[in-house]
Design a protein around this motif. Structure first.
Motif, PDB file in Angstrom:
ATOM      1  N   ALA A  40       1.243  -1.791  -0.171  1.00 16.61           N
ATOM      2  CA  ALA A  40      -0.321   0.253  -0.143  1.00 16.61           C
ATOM      3  C   ALA A  40       0.661   1.227  -0.187  1.00 16.61           C
ATOM      4  N   SER A 106       4.510  -1.633 -10.474  1.00 19.31           N
ATOM      5  CA  SER A 106       5.178  -2.349 -10.200  1.00 19.31           C
ATOM      6  C   SER A 106       7.160  -2.215 -10.905  1.00 19.31           C
ATOM      7  N   SER A 109       8.134   0.687  -7.950  1.00 15.72           N
ATOM      8  CA  SER A 109       8.506  -0.079  -6.667  1.00 15.72           C
ATOM      9  C   SER A 109       9.756  -0.415  -7.107  1.00 15.72           C
ATOM     10  N   ARG A 115      13.146   2.874  -3.265  1.00 17.82           N
ATOM     11  CA  ARG A 115      13.532   1.569  -2.856  1.00 17.82           C
ATOM     12  C   ARG A 115      13.939   1.324  -1.427  1.00 17.82           C
ATOM     13  N   GLY A 135       4.436  -8.203   2.783  1.00 19.90           N
ATOM     14  CA  GLY A 135       5.027  -7.266   1.435  1.00 19.90           C
ATOM     15  C   GLY A 135       6.225  -8.081   0.663  1.00 19.90           C
ATOM     16  N   ARG A 193      13.500  -8.493 -11.170  1.00 16.49           N
ATOM     17  CA  ARG A 193      13.901  -6.751 -11.004  1.00 16.49           C
ATOM     18  C   ARG A 193      15.542  -6.784 -10.083  1.00 16.49           C
TER      19      ARG A 193
HETATM   20  O1   DC Z   1       1.263  -5.947  -2.409  1.00 14.92           O
HETATM   21  P1   DC Z   1       0.420  -5.410  -3.360  1.00 14.92           P
HETATM   22  O2   DC Z   1       0.087  -6.143  -4.897  1.00 14.92           O
HETATM   23  O3   DC Z   1      -0.264  -4.520  -2.970  1.00 14.92           O
HETATM   24  O4   DC Z   1       2.009  -4.587  -3.628  1.00 14.92           O
HETATM   25  C1   DC Z   1       2.524  -3.507  -4.599  1.00 14.92           C
HETATM   26  C2   DC Z   1       3.062  -3.572  -5.767  1.00 14.92           C
HETATM   27  O5   DC Z   1       3.687  -2.965  -4.602  1.00 14.92           O
HETATM   28  C3   DC Z   1       3.777  -5.229  -5.450  1.00 14.92           C
HETATM   29  O6   DC Z   1       3.504  -4.997  -7.747  1.00 14.92           O
HETATM   30  C4   DC Z   1       5.454  -4.868  -5.697  1.00 14.92           C
HETATM   31  C5   DC Z   1       5.513  -4.065  -5.113  1.00 14.92           C
HETATM   32  N1   DC Z   1       5.839  -4.302  -3.240  1.00 14.92           N
HETATM   33  C6   DC Z   1       7.051  -4.555  -3.798  1.00 14.92           C
HETATM   34  O7   DC Z   1       7.833  -4.102  -4.396  1.00 14.92           O
HETATM   35  N2   DC Z   1       7.807  -4.573  -2.265  1.00 14.92           N
HETATM   36  C7   DC Z   1       7.135  -4.353  -1.411  1.00 14.92           C
HETATM   37  N3   DC Z   1       7.692  -5.342   0.112  1.00 14.92           N
HETATM   38  C8   DC Z   1       5.360  -4.355  -1.785  1.00 14.92           C
HETATM   39  C9   DC Z   1       5.199  -4.238  -2.313  1.00 14.92           C
END
Ligand code: DC
Length: 239
Positions: A40, A106, A109, A115, A135, A193
């Motif tokens: 989120a 995607s 992130s 990050r 996550g 990634r």
């Molecule tokens: O859990 P979600 O589908 O809401 O996550 C959304 C996007 O965020 C997902 O495509 C990957 C990314 N994400 C991430 O890279 N690292 C995290 N710790 C949580 C989510």
């Protein structure tokens, strides 16, 4: 440093649609812990980038947007919407689930500089323990010393079905086939990634949830927590 044993750090990872958020909230409610959905948080930044018309291809601009953004989450197990997300003081719980955000998140992130900012923020939540955080890189990067580390898995078909159910509940009716394609595409993007890809920590417990209910999965995790000890914290905390 691992947390003191009555206020555990519980890290839950897994792919899109596996039910991390539902299960994390159930575990947090049972233990009286705070709960953080890091997906989120990435969605909130994506939403901000779209709103400010910052290109998802402009890594530096997205990272700078994240440095300025104020992302908060509030978990209250007794309210109807239990986990709420705020961006710069404004609630965006529903907006961050839109198709548009889902299709950009995607890419956003995967930006390394973003990050770095998010991991810094997420680590701040861990101080003192008493938290369930979920996550993709909790057990590997954000909370490598977590007391309990779980990696949830489920078939693509089952994850599509679960995500469809969540979206219908949130008022979005999207064809199953579209969602399946989106989940497959996100699995690929999240796992390949270069920066903190979705991966299971070596010391995580793998739970294949394909034929399990969310209650059963939460019960398994709570069992793991009870082996380590647990404590209670106030029911509602904004972090
Ligand atoms: O859990 P979600 O589908 O809401 O996550 C959304 C996007 O965020 C997902 O495509 C990957 C990314 N994400 C991430 O890279 N690292 C995290 N710790 C949580 C989510």
């Amino acid at each position: 440093m691992p947390s003191s044993k009555d206020r555990l750090v519980v890290a839950i990872d897994g792919p899109a649609g596996v039910g991390k958020s539902t299960v994390a909230q159930m575990v947090a409610a049972e233990l009286g812990y705070a709960c953080i959905d890091t997906g989120a948080m990435y969605r909130a930044i994506t939403f901000k980038a779209l709103e400010k018309k910052v290109s998802a291809e402009d890594d530096a601009a997205v990272a700078s947007l994240a440095r300025e953004a104020h992302v908060e989450q509030e978990y209250n197990p007794t309210s109807q919407v239990k986990l709420r997300t705020f961006l710069d003081g404004r609630e965006v719980t529903r907006e961050i689930r839109s198709r548009r955000v889902s299709s950009y998140v995607s890419r956003v992130s995967a930006i390394p500089a973003l990050r770095v900012e998010m991991v810094k923020l997420q680590r701040r939540f861990l101080g003192g323990g008493g938290i369930v955080i979920e996550g993709r890189d909790m057990g590997t990067v954000v909370a490598p010393d977590a007391d309990v580390k779980v990696f949830l898995a489920a078939s693509v078909t089952e994850r599509t079905r679960r995500r469809h159910g969540d979206l219908v509940e949130a008022g979005y009716n999207i064809p199953l086939e579209t969602l399946r394609n989106e989940i497959t595409r996100r699995d690929h993007a999240d796992s390949t990634r270069t920066e903190s890809p979705l991966a299971m920590a070596r010391d995580a417990v793998l739970i294949d949830t394909t034929t399990m209910s969310a209650q059963q999965v939460a019960a398994e995790i709570i069992k793991l927590c009870r082996k380590k000890g647990r404590g209670r914290k106030p029911a509602s905390r904004r972090l």
